[in-house]
Design a protein around this motif. Structure first.
Motif, PDB file in Angstrom:
ATOM      1  N   ASP A   1       0.838  -1.196   0.000  1.00  0.00           N
ATOM      2  CA  ASP A   1       0.000   0.000   0.000  1.00  0.00           C
ATOM      3  C   ASP A   1       0.877   1.253   0.000  1.00  0.00           C
ATOM      4  N   LEU A   2       0.314   2.332  -0.510  1.00  0.00           N
ATOM      5  CA  LEU A   2       1.058   3.567  -0.730  1.00  0.00           C
ATOM      6  C   LEU A   2       1.596   4.161   0.575  1.00  0.00           C
ATOM      7  N   ARG A   3       0.813   4.103   1.637  1.00  0.00           N
ATOM      8  CA  ARG A   3       1.232   4.671   2.925  1.00  0.00           C
ATOM      9  C   ARG A   3       2.462   3.953   3.469  1.00  0.00           C
ATOM     10  N   SER A   4       2.492   2.647   3.333  1.00  0.00           N
ATOM     11  CA  SER A   4       3.647   1.885   3.815  1.00  0.00           C
ATOM     12  C   SER A   4       4.900   2.237   3.027  1.00  0.00           C
TER      13      SER A   4
ATOM     14  N   GLN B   1       5.435   5.010   1.462  1.00  0.00           N
ATOM     15  CA  GLN B   1       5.796   6.374   1.878  1.00  0.00           C
ATOM     16  C   GLN B   1       6.661   6.352   3.130  1.00  0.00           C
ATOM     17  N   GLU B   2       6.255   5.557   4.106  1.00  0.00           N
ATOM     18  CA  GLU B   2       7.004   5.473   5.361  1.00  0.00           C
ATOM     19  C   GLU B   2       8.384   4.859   5.145  1.00  0.00           C
TER      20      GLU B   2
ATOM     21  N   THR C   1       5.229  10.160  -3.038  1.00  0.00           N
ATOM     22  CA  THR C   1       5.209   8.712  -3.272  1.00  0.00           C
ATOM     23  C   THR C   1       4.267   8.345  -4.410  1.00  0.00           C
ATOM     24  N   GLN C   2       3.236   9.170  -4.618  1.00  0.00           N
ATOM     25  CA  GLN C   2       2.205   8.832  -5.606  1.00  0.00           C
ATOM     26  C   GLN C   2       2.729   8.777  -7.027  1.00  0.00           C
TER      27      GLN C   2
ATOM     28  N   SER D   1       5.536  13.768   2.443  1.00  0.00           N
ATOM     29  CA  SER D   1       4.223  13.944   1.821  1.00  0.00           C
ATOM     30  C   SER D   1       3.883  12.738   0.953  1.00  0.00           C
ATOM     31  N   LEU D   2       2.625  12.336   0.992  1.00  0.00           N
ATOM     32  CA  LEU D   2       2.184  11.193   0.186  1.00  0.00           C
ATOM     33  C   LEU D   2       2.274  11.503  -1.304  1.00  0.00           C
ATOM     34  N   SER D   3       2.163  12.788  -1.658  1.00  0.00           N
ATOM     35  CA  SER D   3       2.225  13.157  -3.079  1.00  0.00           C
ATOM     36  C   SER D   3       3.582  12.800  -3.694  1.00  0.00           C
TER      37      SER D   3
END
Length: 301
Positions: free
Chosen positions: A263-266, A268-269, A279-280, A275-277
């Motif tokens: 998942d994107l949040r993981s 990102q971390e 990673t997107q 910022s999540l952007s």
């Protein structure tokens, strides 16, 4: 406080970036270069700081476009000057920040390049694991890909930051922010081999003991430039005709995780993105891959 001379303003702004903003040396250098560029514009136009208004900022923006600078470069210069005038506003040197209302040009976000499995396999096979430098280079490669680190982060690793029993690294990222990053079995084996064999040999050549994890052939701390050169030499030993730099392995780390369902949040971390952007952008790569799979596989594509 109302400093007059531009050189004094530059010095104070540099101190502000280094001490208060904890900016990296690269960021400080870029901001000061942009500021010097703006001061040249002011001199050419016969402007003083108190003269800078929305009209003069638009004039400066027009000049940047006339110089055929990329939208990315223009955006960075405007951002640098926003920060500078924000600093001047705080110090009561100016009464307002004329760059606040200046719109930044929309940027095309380039899709980051990454390596495919067969390209990675070629890299992983080039090092002579019977020699200290080969063991070191393999450990660097496995850590860059296995933990998705920036080159500055891997160059800054010390032995105490590494826990082989739990396969985790304590990483100091941008702005001195710390995060724990796991790594896999391949990286663990490579790191263990290097630390207990190759690193001991390299350390024996050193004039003084160091706790830095990765060492050069004289037993001193390996620099970011040294790591880039090591990776370049690895590529030269393969049949690959692509350009591979440390950040490309970081891109590959993120892309492969997302392709396999992370998942994107993981992600990102793991990458240490604030910022999540940031990673997107990797989702564009995975979407492109899914489209190719669909077009190649679906009977009615």
């Amino acid at each position: 406080m109302k400093p007059v001379h531009k050189s004094e303003l530059q010095r104070l702004f540099k101190d502000y970036l280094q001490v208060e903003k904890n900016a990296s040396p690269h960021t400080v250098q870029a901001y000061l270069k942009d500021l010097a560029d703006f001061f040249q514009f002011m001199d050419a136009e016969g402007l003083l700081l108190e003269d800078i208004d929305q009209h003069s900022t638009r004039l400066f923006l027009t000049e940047l476009y006339e110089r055929k600078l990329s939208r990315r470069s223009v955006s960075r210069k405007i951002s640098s000057l926003r920060s500078f005038f924000r600093f001047l506003e705080r110090e009561k040197v100016v009464s307002a920040n004329p760059f606040v209302v200046l719109s930044l040009p929309k940027q095309d976000k380039p899709v980051p390049g990454f390596l495919y499995g067969e390209e990675l396999d070629s890299l992983f096979k080039v090092n002579d694991l019977s020699k200290p430098l080969g063991q070191r280079d393999q450990a660097i490669l496995e850590t860059l890909y296995g933990a998705g680190l920036r080159v500055s982060e891997i160059a800054g690793l010390e032995l105490r930051h590494l826990d082989l029993s739990t396969c985790t690294l304590l990483v100091r990222g941008k702005g001195s922010k710390e995060r724990y990053v796991p790594f896999g079995e391949y990286a663990r084996v490579a790191l263990e081999r290097y630390i207990y064999q190759g690193r001991e040999v390299l350390l024996g050549k050193a004039e003084k003991i160091t706790e830095m994890l990765f060492l050069n052939n004289r037993g001193g701390a390996l620099t970011e430039r040294g790591i880039r050169l090591i990776l370049k030499k690895m590529v030269e030993k393969t049949a690959l005709s692509i350009h591979v730099h440390p950040h490309k392995l970081r891109h590959t780390f993120a892309t492969h995780l997302l392709n396999e369902g992370a998942d994107l949040r993981s992600v990102q971390e793991l990458l240490g993105h604030s910022s999540l952007s940031s990673t997107q952008i990797y989702t564009h790569v995975t979407k492109d891959r899914l489209r190719k799979v669909y077009m190649n596989s679906h009977p009615r594509a």
